[in-house]
Design a protein around this motif. Structure first.
Motif, mmCIF file in Angstrom:
data_model
loop_
_atom_site.group_PDB
_atom_site.id
_atom_site.type_symbol
_atom_site.label_atom_id
_atom_site.label_comp_id
_atom_site.label_asym_id
_atom_site.label_seq_id
_atom_site.Cartn_x
_atom_site.Cartn_y
_atom_site.Cartn_z
ATOM 1 N N GLY A 1 0.570 -1.278 -0.120
ATOM 2 C CA GLY A 1 0.349 -0.248 0.437
ATOM 3 C C GLY A 1 0.903 1.295 -0.267
ATOM 4 N N VAL A 2 2.381 1.120 -0.529
ATOM 5 C CA VAL A 2 3.160 2.330 0.016
ATOM 6 C C VAL A 2 3.359 2.700 -1.555
ATOM 7 C CG1 VAL A 2 5.237 3.637 0.433
ATOM 8 C CG2 VAL A 2 3.848 2.367 2.720
ATOM 9 N N LYS A 3 3.081 3.619 -2.116
ATOM 10 C CA LYS A 3 3.846 4.079 -3.209
ATOM 11 C C LYS A 3 5.138 5.012 -2.907
ATOM 12 C CE LYS A 3 0.122 6.005 -4.718
ATOM 13 N NZ LYS A 3 -0.465 6.900 -6.130
ATOM 14 N N GLN A 4 5.988 4.871 -4.235
ATOM 15 C CA GLN A 4 6.573 5.750 -4.287
ATOM 16 C C GLN A 4 7.503 5.293 -5.968
ATOM 17 O OE1 GLN A 4 8.934 7.693 -2.759
ATOM 18 N NE2 GLN A 4 7.950 6.960 -0.778
ATOM 19 N N ALA A 5 8.170 6.939 -6.442
ATOM 20 C CA ALA A 5 8.499 7.365 -7.437
ATOM 21 C C ALA A 5 9.494 8.344 -6.953
ATOM 22 C CB ALA A 5 7.623 7.796 -8.115
ATOM 23 N N MET A 6 11.340 7.503 -8.224
ATOM 24 C CA MET A 6 12.382 8.732 -7.739
ATOM 25 C C MET A 6 12.464 8.588 -9.016
ATOM 26 S SD MET A 6 15.506 6.976 -6.433
ATOM 27 C CE MET A 6 16.249 6.098 -8.236
ATOM 28 N N SER B 1 13.831 6.626 -0.452
ATOM 29 C CA SER B 1 12.526 6.539 0.089
ATOM 30 C C SER B 1 12.252 5.227 -0.892
ATOM 31 C CB SER B 1 11.579 7.667 -0.097
ATOM 32 O OG SER B 1 11.292 7.988 -1.529
ATOM 33 N N ILE B 2 12.474 5.115 -2.271
ATOM 34 C CA ILE B 2 11.713 4.082 -2.807
ATOM 35 C C ILE B 2 12.816 2.924 -2.740
ATOM 36 C CG2 ILE B 2 13.453 4.245 -4.940
ATOM 37 C CD1 ILE B 2 10.978 3.903 -6.653
ATOM 38 N N TYR B 3 13.505 2.451 -1.800
ATOM 39 C CA TYR B 3 15.015 1.474 -2.305
ATOM 40 C C TYR B 3 13.596 0.362 -1.223
ATOM 41 C CZ TYR B 3 18.515 -1.631 0.156
ATOM 42 O OH TYR B 3 19.526 -3.191 -0.148
ATOM 43 N N ASN B 4 12.857 0.407 -0.118
ATOM 44 C CA ASN B 4 12.735 -0.559 0.707
ATOM 45 C C ASN B 4 11.222 -0.642 -0.216
ATOM 46 O OD1 ASN B 4 14.403 -0.893 2.816
ATOM 47 N ND2 ASN B 4 13.398 1.224 3.912
ATOM 48 N N ILE B 5 11.124 0.135 -1.013
ATOM 49 C CA ILE B 5 9.993 -1.036 -1.534
ATOM 50 C C ILE B 5 10.188 -1.945 -2.475
ATOM 51 C CG2 ILE B 5 7.725 -0.108 -3.502
ATOM 52 C CD1 ILE B 5 7.408 1.638 -0.453
#
Length: 157
Positions: free
Chosen positions: A30-35, A59-63
């Protein structure tokens, strides 16, 4: 941070290396990230696969991770605003710029020139960065635009 001569030469060389700009996007639990990323490359045609390099403090690394999906959104020349917001620590506003959709729970920017959806099949940790290997599972090619480029610390549209 002080750099030795080789590191300074490397930084200068990379600043003169023109790269296509992409935004990596992913979702997990459920957590979105973009880089924003320029360390993206094709790996193989058989099977179609990509490699991406991500700083382990991003911040996207753990996703991202083995067995997880991600999307390489290749930006068009008119998407400087998206590149800029995804390169800053403004995580809450990254999905407010442009049009975002999802394919199999993988967020992607539908305004982008190309969307390459991947399943991570392996990774390799290298000091400060990790290289993620992704098998391509779907591609959306848009027509009629040129890619956004990055050189000498600035975007070229």
């Amino acid at each position: 941070m002080a750099f030795n001569s080789l590191q300074s030469d490397f930084l200068e060389a990379m600043r003169n290396y023109t790269s296509t700009v992409a935004v990596l996007s992913a979702e997990h639990n459920g957590v979105k990230q973009a880089m924003t990323a320029t360390s993206v490359a094709s790996l193989s045609l058989d099977p179609p696969s990509m490699i991406i390099s991500v700083n382990q403090e991003a911040s996207i690394y753990n996703i991202l991770g083995k067995g997880r999906n991600f999307c390489v959104n290749v930006l068009s020349s008119n998407q400087v605003d998206l590149a800029e917001v995804c390169s800053k620590n403004e995580e809450e506003s990254r999905f407010e710029v442009g049009s975002w959709s999802a394919f199999n729970n993988i967020p992607y920017n539908s305004d982008s020139l190309i969307n390459i959806f991947c399943l991570c099949f392996d990774l390799s940790e290298q000091t400060t960065h990790t290289v993620f290997f992704g098998e391509v599972i779907k591609i959306i090619n848009s027509k009629g635009s040129t890619p956004l480029l990055y050189r000498e610390g600035r975007y070229i549209g």
